[in-house]
Every structure is written in structure tokens, then in C-alpha cells.
Design an enzyme around this catalytic site. Structure first.
Site, PDB file in Angstrom:
ATOM      1  N   CYS A  74     -17.548 -40.171  -3.908  1.00 53.54           N
ATOM      2  CA  CYS A  74     -18.509 -40.259  -4.795  1.00 53.54           C
ATOM      3  C   CYS A  74     -19.849 -41.588  -4.954  1.00 53.54           C
ATOM      4  CB  CYS A  74     -18.409 -40.965  -6.209  1.00 53.54           C
ATOM      5  SG  CYS A  74     -19.866 -41.737  -7.843  1.00 53.54           S
ATOM      6  N   CYS A 203     -27.532 -39.629  -8.186  1.00 55.02           N
ATOM      7  CA  CYS A 203     -26.052 -39.145  -7.373  1.00 55.02           C
ATOM      8  C   CYS A 203     -26.301 -39.518  -6.072  1.00 55.02           C
ATOM      9  CB  CYS A 203     -26.335 -37.640  -7.459  1.00 55.02           C
ATOM     10  SG  CYS A 203     -24.613 -36.760  -7.344  1.00 55.02           S
TER      11      CYS A 203
HETATM   12  N1  LIG Z   1     -20.012 -34.836 -10.373  1.00 53.40           N
HETATM   13  C1  LIG Z   1     -20.050 -35.487  -8.508  1.00 53.40           C
HETATM   14  C2  LIG Z   1     -19.294 -36.949  -8.243  1.00 53.40           C
HETATM   15  C3  LIG Z   1     -20.194 -37.723  -8.667  1.00 53.40           C
HETATM   16  C4  LIG Z   1     -20.597 -37.771  -7.771  1.00 53.40           C
HETATM   17  C5  LIG Z   1     -21.933 -39.225  -7.778  1.00 53.40           C
HETATM   18  N2  LIG Z   1     -22.018 -39.627  -9.088  1.00 53.40           N
HETATM   19  C6  LIG Z   1     -22.325 -39.578  -6.319  1.00 53.40           C
HETATM   20  O1  LIG Z   1     -22.606 -40.626  -6.606  1.00 53.40           O
HETATM   21  O2  LIG Z   1     -22.334 -39.305  -5.731  1.00 53.40           O
HETATM   22  C7  LIG Z   1     -18.764 -34.364  -8.173  1.00 53.40           C
HETATM   23  O3  LIG Z   1     -17.883 -33.593  -9.258  1.00 53.40           O
HETATM   24  O4  LIG Z   1     -18.395 -34.220  -7.687  1.00 53.40           O
END
Ligand SMILES: N[C@@H](CCC[C@H](N)C(=O)O)C(=O)O
Length: 261
Positions: A74, A203
Site C-alpha cells: 500500500c 491509491c
Molecule cells: N487495495 C490494494 C491495496 C491498497 C493500495 C493502497 N491504497 C495504495 O495506496 O497503494 C490492493 O488490494 O492491492
């Protein structure tokens, strides 16, 4: 059982931080507890949970999505995690943080935090669909899976209430999907539907995947910095000559307390 928590965010991608240095507070963190913590009505609210576990002479970031599922990495979370380790655990910058996608190096300049996200993997063309409409997409791994699709405007995919349809043979564990528009030279904007969390305000790994895909489309020289606007703010991403992706953005801790969720 009562236990401490903190709340933080990076470009409004928000997280519940769980201090658990020796692994005895949460041990095997259940999906139910993660969902309860992340619930925006009955819990603390968050797109995910960052459990801080000491490992040897360092720290492991145990990341969980809001639905309780595990992810490898993340990008916004690791900046928040670094701020937590610095302010509450006395760790100095630059610092190494272990994740399921390997060790990441975090550094700080004022209120901006830079994560060395390592080597991206560009894994070919695919397609994503929402409500019967499809877009070509590029499969990029930042340790976790992404599909980057360019659209004419960010409203085009409509409300992202369900995971976009994708090729299960390419993404057997699901995928994070970024919809991208160009805003100017070396400047893009995106929306994201995150695997395990739904549409979020940002993200970090997604912004890295978008910068990599856009640099390839532009045939930009390595070392070119891209500005990536997300609904919750702005990130800057550079794909270096030695094939690492550096992502820079804010990280804030906004609350702390004790819960028995
Ligand atoms: N939902 C993603 C993991 C989280 C990603 C995050 N919010 C970021 O900032 O990179 C997954 O399941 O890979």
C-alpha cells in the site's frame, strides 16, 4: 479486549494504524475485526488497516483492505506507517520497512514523504469493463496488481460501485483499476477502484502504475517526474534510470485512542 489505535491518511486514502510491536495484541488479525474497524458508521472508518509489527531490528507493515483481505503493498499506507514509526516508535529517516512486496525505503522532506517503491513490472495489455463499457488497459504490478485505463473524462466510467470487470486469468486475486485522463505535460489525473476497498480518494501504488504506463506511452526519458492528481490530493512519481519508482506525497496522523472493536 481494549487496544490502542491511530487514524491517518495520505491524500485522503485513510487507515487505521494498530500498534502491535510484539504481535501479542492482535496475533492473527481476523477479517471480522478489520471490517469492524474500517466500518464508516459503526467503526473508526478507513480504507484499510496498517498493523505495525516488530521484526528483528525493523518493522513489518501488515496491510489489510477494508474488507479484511490481505494485499502485498500500500503506497499511501506506507507513508503514514513511516510517520507513525518516526513519531511514536522513534525510528529515524531514512528507514527500511518490510512489506509483503519486499523492503521499501522511506524518507522525509518537511511534510512530504518519499517511498522507494522498487521495480515496476509491465505485464502487457488487458481490458476492463464497467456497466457493459470496455477500455483497453495496461497490466502493471507494483507488488500488487493494477490495470491502468485511459478515458476521455473521469466521469466516463460512472459510479464505481462494483469492482470493474477484468480478466480473471490475468488477475486471479482481483485487481486495482485506475481510470486516467491527461491534464497537461507530465500531468495526469485518476480515479481508482481498489480491490478490497471500493472506490477510494487515492491509491499510491495506483499512482505509480499510472506514472509508469504514462511514461511508456509518452516515451519519456527515465527520471521524468509525473504529477498525478487524485480526488484526495496530489502525488509526484518518478521512474528512475535504475528502474525504481519513487513516490512522494503527504502523510498525516489525525487521531488516536483506544477501542474494543
Ligand atoms: N487495495 C490494494 C491495496 C491498497 C493500495 C493502497 N491504497 C495504495 O495506496 O497503494 C490492493 O488490494 O492491492
Amino acid at each position: 479486549m481494549s487496544y490502542p489505535f491511530l487514524k491517518g491518511h495520505g491524500t485522503e486514502n485513510d487507515f487505521v494504524v494498530l500498534p502491535d510491536a510484539d504481535g501479542t495484541v492482535h496475533g492473527d488479525l481476523s477479517e471480522e475485526r478489520v471490517r469492524a474497524l474500517c466500518d464508516r458508521r459503526s467503526g473508526i472508518g478507513g480504507d484499510g488497516v496498517l498493523r505495525a509489527v516488530r521484526e528483528g531490528d525493523g518493522w513489518f507493515m501488515d496491510y489489510r483492505n477494508a474488507d479484511g483481505s490481505v494485499s502485498e503493498m500500500c503506497g499511501n499506507g506506507i507513508r503514514v506507517f513511516a510517520r507513525y514509526l518516526h513519531e511514536r516508535e522513534g525510528e529515524a529517516f531514512p528507514m527500511n520497512i518490510r512489506t509483503r512486496a519486499g523492503v521499501k525505503v522511506l524518507d522525509r522532506s518537511g511534510e512530504e514523504f518519499t517511498a522507494d517503491m522498487g521495480r515496476p513490472e509491465v505485464l502487457g495489455e488487458t481490458e476492463v469493463s464497467v456497466m457493459g463499457r470496455s477500455w483497453p488497459a495496461l497490466h502493471v504490478s507494483m507488488g500488487n496488481p493494477h490495470a491502468v485505463a485511459y478515458v476521455d473524462n473521469l466521469a466516463e466510467p460512472g459510479p464505481l460501485l462494483e469492482p470493474p470487470e477484468h480478466d480473471d486469468s490475468i488477475y486471479p486475486e482481483g485487481v486495482n483499476v485506475e481510470f486516467v485522463v491527461r491534464r497537461g505535460e507530465r500531468h495526469v489525473a485518476m480515479r481508482v477502484h481498489e480491490r478490497g476497498s471500493g472506490e477510494t480518494r487515492s491509491c499510491g501504488t495506483g499512482a505509480c502504475a499510472v506514472a509508469v504506463a504514462t511514461a511508456l506511452a509518452d516515451d519519456a526519458p527515465r527520471g521524468t517526474t509525473y504529477r498525478v492528481d487524485v480526488p484526495g490530493g496530489t502525488l509526484h512519481v518518478v521512474w528512475t534510470e535504475d528502474d525504481r519508482v519513487l513516490m512522494t506525497g503527504p502523510a498525516l496522523l489525525v487521531a488516536e485512542g483506544v477501542t474494543d472493536l
